[in-house]
Motif scaffolding. Structure first.
Motif, PDB file in Angstrom:
ATOM      1  N   SER A   1       0.830  -1.203   0.000  1.00 25.64           N
ATOM      2  CA  SER A   1       0.000   0.000   0.000  1.00 25.64           C
ATOM      3  C   SER A   1       0.867   1.256   0.000  1.00 25.64           C
ATOM      4  O   SER A   1       1.937   1.274   0.616  1.00 25.64           O
ATOM      5  CB  SER A   1      -0.904   0.025   1.236  1.00 25.64           C
ATOM      6  OG  SER A   1      -1.777  -1.089   1.252  1.00 25.64           O
ATOM      7  N   PRO A   2       0.423   2.304  -0.692  1.00 25.81           N
ATOM      8  CA  PRO A   2       1.170   3.570  -0.636  1.00 25.81           C
ATOM      9  C   PRO A   2       1.274   4.071   0.806  1.00 25.81           C
ATOM     10  O   PRO A   2       0.381   3.851   1.623  1.00 25.81           O
ATOM     11  CB  PRO A   2       0.322   4.517  -1.493  1.00 25.81           C
ATOM     12  CG  PRO A   2      -0.486   3.624  -2.379  1.00 25.81           C
ATOM     13  CD  PRO A   2      -0.760   2.391  -1.580  1.00 25.81           C
ATOM     14  N   ILE A   3       2.370   4.723   1.107  1.00 27.42           N
ATOM     15  CA  ILE A   3       2.549   5.295   2.444  1.00 27.42           C
ATOM     16  C   ILE A   3       1.450   6.321   2.689  1.00 27.42           C
ATOM     17  O   ILE A   3       1.199   7.176   1.835  1.00 27.42           O
ATOM     18  CB  ILE A   3       3.929   5.958   2.554  1.00 27.42           C
ATOM     19  CG1 ILE A   3       5.025   4.907   2.422  1.00 27.42           C
ATOM     20  CG2 ILE A   3       4.073   6.714   3.863  1.00 27.42           C
ATOM     21  CD1 ILE A   3       6.404   5.487   2.303  1.00 27.42           C
ATOM     22  N   PRO A   4       0.760   6.249   3.820  1.00 26.60           N
ATOM     23  CA  PRO A   4      -0.289   7.243   4.096  1.00 26.60           C
ATOM     24  C   PRO A   4       0.280   8.660   4.048  1.00 26.60           C
ATOM     25  O   PRO A   4       1.229   8.972   4.771  1.00 26.60           O
ATOM     26  CB  PRO A   4      -0.753   6.879   5.518  1.00 26.60           C
ATOM     27  CG  PRO A   4      -0.386   5.443   5.684  1.00 26.60           C
ATOM     28  CD  PRO A   4       0.876   5.256   4.896  1.00 26.60           C
ATOM     29  N   PRO A   5      -0.263   9.513   3.194  1.00 27.74           N
ATOM     30  CA  PRO A   5       0.269  10.884   3.108  1.00 27.74           C
ATOM     31  C   PRO A   5       0.257  11.606   4.441  1.00 27.74           C
ATOM     32  O   PRO A   5       1.156  12.407   4.725  1.00 27.74           O
ATOM     33  CB  PRO A   5      -0.670  11.553   2.090  1.00 27.74           C
ATOM     34  CG  PRO A   5      -1.241  10.424   1.293  1.00 27.74           C
ATOM     35  CD  PRO A   5      -1.358   9.273   2.237  1.00 27.74           C
ATOM     36  N   ALA A   6      -0.763  11.331   5.271  1.00 28.65           N
ATOM     37  CA  ALA A   6      -0.828  12.016   6.567  1.00 28.65           C
ATOM     38  C   ALA A   6       0.380  11.672   7.430  1.00 28.65           C
ATOM     39  O   ALA A   6       0.896  12.525   8.169  1.00 28.65           O
ATOM     40  CB  ALA A   6      -2.120  11.637   7.289  1.00 28.65           C
ATOM     41  N   ALA A   7       0.849  10.419   7.361  1.00 24.75           N
ATOM     42  CA  ALA A   7       2.026  10.024   8.138  1.00 24.75           C
ATOM     43  C   ALA A   7       3.260  10.768   7.652  1.00 24.75           C
ATOM     44  O   ALA A   7       4.081  11.253   8.443  1.00 24.75           O
ATOM     45  CB  ALA A   7       2.231   8.517   8.045  1.00 24.75           C
ATOM     46  N   LEU A   8       3.387  10.875   6.337  1.00 23.23           N
ATOM     47  CA  LEU A   8       4.534  11.573   5.755  1.00 23.23           C
ATOM     48  C   LEU A   8       4.504  13.064   6.106  1.00 23.23           C
ATOM     49  O   LEU A   8       5.508  13.642   6.531  1.00 23.23           O
ATOM     50  CB  LEU A   8       4.512  11.382   4.238  1.00 23.23           C
ATOM     51  CG  LEU A   8       5.788  11.724   3.468  1.00 23.23           C
ATOM     52  CD1 LEU A   8       6.919  10.813   3.880  1.00 23.23           C
ATOM     53  CD2 LEU A   8       5.537  11.621   1.969  1.00 23.23           C
ATOM     54  N   LEU A   9       3.340  13.674   5.956  1.00 29.96           N
ATOM     55  CA  LEU A   9       3.214  15.097   6.263  1.00 29.96           C
ATOM     56  C   LEU A   9       3.377  15.359   7.755  1.00 29.96           C
ATOM     57  O   LEU A   9       3.911  16.398   8.159  1.00 29.96           O
ATOM     58  CB  LEU A   9       1.856  15.604   5.781  1.00 29.96           C
ATOM     59  CG  LEU A   9       1.631  15.575   4.265  1.00 29.96           C
ATOM     60  CD1 LEU A   9       0.196  15.939   3.934  1.00 29.96           C
ATOM     61  CD2 LEU A   9       2.607  16.495   3.547  1.00 29.96           C
ATOM     62  N   GLY A  10       2.912  14.402   8.582  1.00 31.44           N
ATOM     63  CA  GLY A  10       3.087  14.560  10.026  1.00 31.44           C
ATOM     64  C   GLY A  10       4.550  14.574  10.422  1.00 31.44           C
ATOM     65  O   GLY A  10       4.949  15.315  11.325  1.00 31.44           O
TER      66      GLY A  10
ATOM     67  N   HIS B   1       0.931  21.288   7.273  1.00 31.29           N
ATOM     68  CA  HIS B   1       0.176  21.043   8.511  1.00 31.29           C
ATOM     69  C   HIS B   1      -0.936  20.038   8.263  1.00 31.29           C
ATOM     70  O   HIS B   1      -1.738  20.199   7.342  1.00 31.29           O
ATOM     71  CB  HIS B   1      -0.417  22.351   9.029  1.00 31.29           C
ATOM     72  CG  HIS B   1      -1.276  22.184  10.240  1.00 31.29           C
ATOM     73  ND1 HIS B   1      -0.797  21.665  11.433  1.00 31.29           N
ATOM     74  CD2 HIS B   1      -2.596  22.451  10.452  1.00 31.29           C
ATOM     75  CE1 HIS B   1      -1.775  21.630  12.318  1.00 31.29           C
ATOM     76  NE2 HIS B   1      -2.881  22.091  11.746  1.00 31.29           N
ATOM     77  N   VAL B   2      -0.964  18.963   9.085  1.00 29.14           N
ATOM     78  CA  VAL B   2      -2.049  17.987   9.040  1.00 29.14           C
ATOM     79  C   VAL B   2      -3.141  18.458   9.984  1.00 29.14           C
ATOM     80  O   VAL B   2      -2.930  18.554  11.205  1.00 29.14           O
ATOM     81  CB  VAL B   2      -1.554  16.579   9.445  1.00 29.14           C
ATOM     82  CG1 VAL B   2      -2.700  15.572   9.403  1.00 29.14           C
ATOM     83  CG2 VAL B   2      -0.428  16.122   8.523  1.00 29.14           C
ATOM     84  N   GLU B   3      -4.305  18.763   9.426  1.00 26.44           N
ATOM     85  CA  GLU B   3      -5.392  19.308  10.231  1.00 26.44           C
ATOM     86  C   GLU B   3      -6.290  18.226  10.808  1.00 26.44           C
ATOM     87  O   GLU B   3      -6.825  18.371  11.898  1.00 26.44           O
ATOM     88  CB  GLU B   3      -6.209  20.280   9.377  1.00 26.44           C
ATOM     89  CG  GLU B   3      -5.386  21.464   8.881  1.00 26.44           C
ATOM     90  CD  GLU B   3      -6.105  22.264   7.813  1.00 26.44           C
ATOM     91  OE1 GLU B   3      -7.177  21.811   7.359  1.00 26.44           O
ATOM     92  OE2 GLU B   3      -5.594  23.334   7.427  1.00 26.44           O
ATOM     93  N   HIS B   4      -6.467  17.138  10.063  1.00 25.78           N
ATOM     94  CA  HIS B   4      -7.361  16.079  10.529  1.00 25.78           C
ATOM     95  C   HIS B   4      -6.938  14.773   9.871  1.00 25.78           C
ATOM     96  O   HIS B   4      -6.599  14.745   8.691  1.00 25.78           O
ATOM     97  CB  HIS B   4      -8.814  16.390  10.170  1.00 25.78           C
ATOM     98  CG  HIS B   4      -9.762  15.263  10.482  1.00 25.78           C
ATOM     99  ND1 HIS B   4     -10.122  14.949  11.771  1.00 25.78           N
ATOM    100  CD2 HIS B   4     -10.396  14.370   9.676  1.00 25.78           C
ATOM    101  CE1 HIS B   4     -10.956  13.909  11.740  1.00 25.78           C
ATOM    102  NE2 HIS B   4     -11.138  13.548  10.497  1.00 25.78           N
TER     103      HIS B   4
END
Length: 348
Positions: free
Chosen positions: A118-127, A185-188
């Motif tokens: 699976s692709p790396i969750p973008p939220a994890a990368l941005l976090g 910034h990860v907002e949610h």
């Protein structure tokens, strides 16, 4: 004789002190060996993928170390001994025995698919970027594209042509991030769904304004000097006012890292595969050397197909990419299973 017996009895009665005495030693030793074997397993899988083998991960799910203390007491007593011989003796011995039990769990099935395919969750990368990790290094390793600007790939399974602007785009992002002129910034975040934004500082130097203008122009963002853009996940730009990021899977990351393996003479006949011959292909993510002998100063070294492969202990760039791959592999396991080993050492 009675004194010796008391000493042995005292040694046997000290079992309760084994745990506290061993706790510091065991904790350090197990942590060191788990860390080193995890590095070796990852490098071995990367090298194996260079030769066309599928990756196989065995996770240490539990370590149970049990200590027992055993003792014996013996006495020799002679009755009416001759004057020139001893009249007997007493002795004893104490044996400390360790019986560790280690449980391995193969990464397979649904967890294999989630962790590696699976692709790396973008939220994890941005976090990670939001918490201070360098955007240019993370994007180089983990993204396929930014607003359709391609990172490129050399492995035949994932080969795609790199855009000449990609390296400059991520370099500019990294520079702006370090100056706090651009903040992601990860907002949610809710499972695989997330909302995030890229915010531009209202006060910019002339150089920072030039960098922002370059990003707006190259990534086809609105040129109305807005201070914030939405971030989405996808292979191409979804909306004019969004920064769309496409991420790699861990399998793709490992395949790309495998292109940095130094192929020994004699294995360049197809046994180690052939990278895509593309003038625009990106440089290797890591440098993995090979030789007939184990190196003296390696960050990590493994033996495969009768030869040694290693990452040089002085190669800071390769060690950094290798470390990020380890961290991203852990972050990408979203199955909910325990990813860290349980180490049990009885202390009573």
């Amino acid at each position: 004789m009675a004194g010796a017996a008391l000493l042995v009895a005292a040694a046997l009665g000290g079992c309760a002190s084994i745990g506290p005495q061993r706790m510091g030693i065991d904790r350090s030793d197990y942590a060191t060996h788990l860390r080193e074997t995890n590095k070796e397993q990852l490098l071995l899988n990367i090298v194996a993928m260079r030769y066309g083998d599928a990756p196989l991960f065995l996770e240490v799910s539990s370590v149970i170390s049990q200590y027992t203390r055993e003792g014996s007491l013996h006495a020799d007593i002679a009755l009416g001994p001759p004057v020139d011989e001893a009249d007997g003796g007493i002795g004893g011995s104490v044996l400390l025995r360790e019986t560790p039990t280690i449980t391995y769990t193969p990464l397979a099935g649904d967890r294999f698919a989630r962790s590696l395919l699976s692709p790396i969750p973008p939220a994890a990368l941005l976090g990670m970027i939001e918490s201070g990790w360098s955007a240019d290094i993370l994007f180089k390793l983990a993204t396929r594209s930014i607003n359709g600007i391609s990172n490129g790939g050399r492995d035949p399974l994932f080969a795609h042509t790199a855009d000449s602007d990609f390296d400059r785009v991520i370099a500019v992002m990294g520079r702006l991030q370090r100056n706090r002129a651009l903040q992601l910034h990860v907002e949610h975040e809710d499972g695989r769904k997330f909302s995030a934004s890229a915010r531009i500082s209202p006060t910019l130097s002339d150089d920072e304004k030039a960098d922002i203008d370059y990003l707006v122009r190259t990534l086809k963002l609105p040129g109305d000097r807005r201070g914030e853009f939405g971030i989405a996940f996808g292979a191409a730009q979804i909306a004019p006012d969004q920064l769309t990021i496409g991420t790699r899977s861990m399998f793709e990351i490992f395949a790309e890292m495998a292109q940095g393996v130094e192929v020994p003479a004699g294995d360049d006949d197809g046994r180690a595969g052939t990278p895509v011959a593309d003038a625009g292909a990106p440089s290797a993510l890591v440098a993995i050397h090979s030789g007939s002998r184990k190196p003296a100063d390696a960050h990590v070294a493994v033996r495969y197909r009768g030869r040694w492969f290693w990452i040089d202990g002085k190669d800071a760039a390769s060690k950094r990419m290798f470390l990020l791959a380890q961290i991203l592999l852990s972050l990408n396991d979203t199955s909910g299973g325990a990813s860290a080993p349980l180490v049990t050492i009885p202390t009573g």
